[in-house]
Motif scaffolding. Structure first.
Motif, PDB file in Angstrom:
ATOM      1  N   THR A  73       0.827  -1.205   0.000  1.00  0.00           N
ATOM      2  CA  THR A  73       0.000   0.000   0.000  1.00  0.00           C
ATOM      3  C   THR A  73       0.860   1.254   0.000  1.00  0.00           C
ATOM      4  O   THR A  73       1.779   1.389   0.804  1.00  0.00           O
ATOM      5  N   PHE A  74       0.530   2.164  -0.900  1.00  0.00           N
ATOM      6  CA  PHE A  74       1.259   3.419  -1.044  1.00  0.00           C
ATOM      7  C   PHE A  74       0.325   4.562  -0.670  1.00  0.00           C
ATOM      8  O   PHE A  74      -0.590   4.901  -1.414  1.00  0.00           O
ATOM      9  N   PHE A  75       0.537   5.151   0.509  1.00  0.00           N
ATOM     10  CA  PHE A  75      -0.257   6.285   0.950  1.00  0.00           C
ATOM     11  C   PHE A  75       0.330   7.568   0.365  1.00  0.00           C
ATOM     12  O   PHE A  75       1.503   7.882   0.584  1.00  0.00           O
ATOM     13  N   ILE A  76      -0.491   8.313  -0.352  1.00  0.00           N
ATOM     14  CA  ILE A  76      -0.115   9.636  -0.841  1.00  0.00           C
ATOM     15  C   ILE A  76      -0.878  10.661  -0.009  1.00  0.00           C
ATOM     16  O   ILE A  76      -2.101  10.773  -0.107  1.00  0.00           O
ATOM     17  N   LEU A  77      -0.147  11.362   0.852  1.00  0.00           N
ATOM     18  CA  LEU A  77      -0.778  12.378   1.697  1.00  0.00           C
ATOM     19  C   LEU A  77      -0.815  13.704   0.953  1.00  0.00           C
ATOM     20  O   LEU A  77       0.183  14.118   0.367  1.00  0.00           O
TER      21      LEU A  77
ATOM     22  N   GLY B 146      -1.309  19.420   8.658  1.00  0.00           N
ATOM     23  CA  GLY B 146      -1.277  18.253   9.546  1.00  0.00           C
ATOM     24  C   GLY B 146      -0.847  16.968   8.883  1.00  0.00           C
ATOM     25  O   GLY B 146      -1.008  15.883   9.455  1.00  0.00           O
ATOM     26  N   LYS B 147      -0.266  17.044   7.685  1.00  0.00           N
ATOM     27  CA  LYS B 147       0.155  15.828   6.973  1.00  0.00           C
ATOM     28  C   LYS B 147       1.248  15.072   7.719  1.00  0.00           C
ATOM     29  O   LYS B 147       1.215  13.847   7.807  1.00  0.00           O
ATOM     30  N   SER B 148       2.220  15.800   8.233  1.00  0.00           N
ATOM     31  CA  SER B 148       3.326  15.141   8.939  1.00  0.00           C
ATOM     32  C   SER B 148       2.852  14.441  10.200  1.00  0.00           C
ATOM     33  O   SER B 148       3.360  13.375  10.563  1.00  0.00           O
ATOM     34  N   THR B 149       1.872  15.018  10.879  1.00  0.00           N
ATOM     35  CA  THR B 149       1.302  14.380  12.070  1.00  0.00           C
ATOM     36  C   THR B 149       0.594  13.092  11.690  1.00  0.00           C
ATOM     37  O   THR B 149       0.712  12.066  12.375  1.00  0.00           O
ATOM     38  N   LEU B 150      -0.145  13.127  10.575  1.00  0.00           N
ATOM     39  CA  LEU B 150      -0.815  11.927  10.077  1.00  0.00           C
ATOM     40  C   LEU B 150       0.210  10.872   9.667  1.00  0.00           C
ATOM     41  O   LEU B 150       0.045   9.684   9.957  1.00  0.00           O
ATOM     42  N   ALA B 151       1.280  11.296   8.990  1.00  0.00           N
ATOM     43  CA  ALA B 151       2.327  10.357   8.573  1.00  0.00           C
ATOM     44  C   ALA B 151       2.958   9.675   9.785  1.00  0.00           C
ATOM     45  O   ALA B 151       3.205   8.461   9.773  1.00  0.00           O
TER      46      ALA B 151
ATOM     47  N   ASP C 142       3.661   5.046  13.495  1.00  0.00           N
ATOM     48  CA  ASP C 142       3.514   4.467  14.831  1.00  0.00           C
ATOM     49  C   ASP C 142       2.630   3.228  14.813  1.00  0.00           C
ATOM     50  O   ASP C 142       2.866   2.277  15.572  1.00  0.00           O
ATOM     51  N   ARG C 143       1.609   3.230  13.958  1.00  0.00           N
ATOM     52  CA  ARG C 143       0.695   2.099  13.893  1.00  0.00           C
ATOM     53  C   ARG C 143       1.329   0.885  13.228  1.00  0.00           C
ATOM     54  O   ARG C 143       1.190  -0.255  13.679  1.00  0.00           O
ATOM     55  N   TYR C 144       2.050   1.088  12.135  1.00  0.00           N
ATOM     56  CA  TYR C 144       2.571  -0.048  11.354  1.00  0.00           C
ATOM     57  C   TYR C 144       4.038  -0.359  11.644  1.00  0.00           C
ATOM     58  O   TYR C 144       4.552  -1.368  11.166  1.00  0.00           O
ATOM     59  N   LYS C 145       4.696   0.499  12.368  1.00  0.00           N
ATOM     60  CA  LYS C 145       6.057   0.276  12.860  1.00  0.00           C
ATOM     61  C   LYS C 145       7.001  -0.201  11.760  1.00  0.00           C
ATOM     62  O   LYS C 145       7.190   0.473  10.759  1.00  0.00           O
ATOM     63  N   ASP C 146       7.607  -1.395  11.933  1.00  0.00           N
ATOM     64  CA  ASP C 146       8.634  -1.873  10.998  1.00  0.00           C
ATOM     65  C   ASP C 146       8.080  -2.189   9.611  1.00  0.00           C
ATOM     66  O   ASP C 146       8.849  -2.322   8.653  1.00  0.00           O
ATOM     67  N   ALA C 147       6.765  -2.341   9.507  1.00  0.00           N
ATOM     68  CA  ALA C 147       6.154  -2.630   8.205  1.00  0.00           C
ATOM     69  C   ALA C 147       5.954  -1.372   7.380  1.00  0.00           C
ATOM     70  O   ALA C 147       5.456  -1.433   6.255  1.00  0.00           O
ATOM     71  N   CYS C 148       6.358  -0.220   7.923  1.00  0.00           N
ATOM     72  CA  CYS C 148       6.077   1.074   7.277  1.00  0.00           C
ATOM     73  C   CYS C 148       7.354   1.891   7.100  1.00  0.00           C
ATOM     74  O   CYS C 148       8.276   1.840   7.912  1.00  0.00           O
ATOM     75  N   ARG C 149       7.375   2.649   6.006  1.00  0.00           N
ATOM     76  CA  ARG C 149       8.443   3.623   5.777  1.00  0.00           C
ATOM     77  C   ARG C 149       7.802   4.938   5.349  1.00  0.00           C
ATOM     78  O   ARG C 149       7.002   4.965   4.405  1.00  0.00           O
ATOM     79  N   VAL C 150       8.140   6.019   6.049  1.00  0.00           N
ATOM     80  CA  VAL C 150       7.629   7.339   5.722  1.00  0.00           C
ATOM     81  C   VAL C 150       8.721   8.147   5.032  1.00  0.00           C
ATOM     82  O   VAL C 150       9.851   8.210   5.511  1.00  0.00           O
TER      83      VAL C 150
ATOM     84  N   SER D 272       5.557  -3.170   3.172  1.00  0.00           N
ATOM     85  CA  SER D 272       4.092  -3.263   3.116  1.00  0.00           C
ATOM     86  C   SER D 272       3.412  -1.908   2.997  1.00  0.00           C
ATOM     87  O   SER D 272       2.466  -1.745   2.219  1.00  0.00           O
ATOM     88  N   VAL D 273       3.867  -0.939   3.791  1.00  0.00           N
ATOM     89  CA  VAL D 273       3.221   0.373   3.822  1.00  0.00           C
ATOM     90  C   VAL D 273       4.262   1.466   3.576  1.00  0.00           C
ATOM     91  O   VAL D 273       5.230   1.581   4.326  1.00  0.00           O
ATOM     92  N   ILE D 274       4.055   2.230   2.532  1.00  0.00           N
ATOM     93  CA  ILE D 274       4.947   3.341   2.202  1.00  0.00           C
ATOM     94  C   ILE D 274       4.113   4.625   2.206  1.00  0.00           C
ATOM     95  O   ILE D 274       3.042   4.685   1.593  1.00  0.00           O
ATOM     96  N   VAL D 275       4.595   5.632   2.909  1.00  0.00           N
ATOM     97  CA  VAL D 275       3.872   6.900   3.035  1.00  0.00           C
ATOM     98  C   VAL D 275       4.722   8.013   2.446  1.00  0.00           C
ATOM     99  O   VAL D 275       5.894   8.167   2.804  1.00  0.00           O
TER     100      VAL D 275
END
Length: 411
Positions: free
Chosen positions: A51-55, A62-67, A72-80, A116-119
């Motif tokens: 999943t590729f989140f485009i903020l 508030g984009k950085s706060t959302l990122a 924090d939710r996806y931890k090691d499965a995520c890269r911002v 898994s999750v890229i922001v």
């Protein structure tokens, strides 16, 4: 046609993110209540997917706060990846800054690692820049999800002037605002299966084709299989006919939008997607009643409802293409499924041929075959849109018999 972006009509903005775990939601500020942050089923589905989140949003919204919340939710499965760290000042400009090439290098590196999750945190107010991102995501087969901050000041340029780190003026912020309010729709809306669910369903289709190719009743039916009939040990290689598609997620199209140009696309985005898509981030159970390949494709009918472009019952074309014959477009598979729907509506339930590993095989005459599954297959899926250029997936069949299967339809 206006093909920009709008929080009024876009299908994936926070306005439809309503169904969530109430307990988890209470733990977060109102501006950070999203199913992909609070709902367990949604989170599990996102983790199983690419999943590729485009903020998107104005500076300071508030984009950085959302990122950070996603991280924090996806931890090691995520890269911002935050464009702010590349010192690219958001502005209205005639060309995309060269500094974005470094952003894309780092983005591609994440894609290659199958994170898994890229922001990606940026204003994303330029259509040209979005097109670049669509191409990259399409190449690495990531599903695109748009998200905007839900802060009360997100469109208040007076407040944003005080909050944005670039010290942009009210006038500069106002110049960017219209480009974030333009309508933008995908090529098509769909339920995209998670990577794991796609693999399970592909394997089910593969086993079915292997069993069917060895079945005496199937070989007898077609005049093209005379050599195989003479030698029962010869298996018909259906897999080489229903060409394997490149690795990636399977999907069930719900509406072809053609970037807003297709008839009814705007209405669908504003009404259907919003009213039925409230749980669009939830785990999706698909009651798969039958599996089928035909002269154009191997498809999996499913229970998802959408507006059929052909006559028939609502949702009667809902299906998941598993593979296509050489030179055939996946879009044709729904037409083949309707042939079975019409027969069933007319009272033709097919002739029982026998039991296969996954269920009961039926024959409908005229080379039409259907496997009725003994158990439904539950999959996880995310509702989203496809924003690529829509190039056909090339098929390279190893079948040397040309049109030998031209009269064979399997569902």
């Amino acid at each position: 046609q206006n093909r920009g972006f709008s929080k009024k009509s876009h299908a994936f903005l926070p306005k439809i993110f309503r169904k969530m775990s109430s307990q988890s939601a209470k733990e977060r500020p109102e501006g950070l209540q999203y199913p992909f942050l609070d709902d367990d089923d949604t989170i599990a589905t996102v983790k199983e997917s690419k999943t590729f989140f485009i903020l998107r949003g104005l500076p300071g919204s508030g984009k950085s706060t959302l990122a950070q919340a996603i991280q924090d939710r996806y931890k090691d499965a995520c890269r911002v990846i935050s464009v702010d760290t590349y010192k690219i000042v958001p502005a209205i400009r005639s060309t995309i800054p060269e500094e974005y090439s470094k952003v894309d290098e780092d983005l591609v590196e994440c894609f290659k690692r199958d994170i898994s999750v890229i922001v990606l945190d940026d204003t994303h107010h330029e259509r040209e820049r979005l097109d670049q991102l669509f191409d990259i995501a399409d190449k690495y087969r990531y599903k695109i999800i748009f998200a905007e901050p839900k802060t009360q000041w997100r469109i208040d340029c007076l407040q944003l002037k005080e909050k944005n780190q670039w010290k942009l003026s009210v006038e500069e912020l106002k110049k960017m605002k219209p480009s974030l309010e333009k309508d933008f729709l995908p090529m098509y809306f769909a339920w995209f299966l998670s990577k794991r669910s796609s693999e399970i369903l592909r394997k089910t289709g593969q086993v079915f084709l292997d069993e069917l190719g060895s079945l005496k009743a199937f070989k007898k039916e077609s005049k093209y299989f005379a050599p195989a009939i003479e030698d029962p040990k010869i298996k018909i290689d259906l897999t080489s006919y229903f060409v394997k598609r490149p690795p990636g997620v399977l999907h069930c199209t719900t509406k072809y939008a053609d970037f807003g140009k297709a008839a009814g696309a705007e209405e669908y985005a504003q009404h259907e997607v919003r009213t039925r898509g409230q749980g669009s981030w939830q785990r999706r159970r698909q009651g798969l009643t039958s599996s089928s390949p035909n002269k154009t494709a191997l498809v999996q009918p499913c229970t998802i409802q959408h507006h059929p472009r052909q006559r028939g019952l609502r949702g009667s074309r809902a299906h998941i293409p598993l593979g296509c014959a050489s030179g055939v477009e996946a879009v044709q598979t729904g037409l083949d499924l309707l042939e079975f729907v019409k027969l069933e509506k007319a009272g033709n339930k097919g002739e029982d041929v026998g039991e296969l590993g996954a269920g009961k095989l039926q024959y409908f005459n005229n080379g039409m075959w259907m496997l009725v599954l003994s158990k439904k297959i539950d999959v996880r899926a995310i509702f989203s849109g496809y924003y690529g250029k829509g190039k056909l997936v090339p098929t390279q069949s190893t079948n040397k018999r040309g049109s030998a299967f031209s009269s064979c339809t399997i569902i």
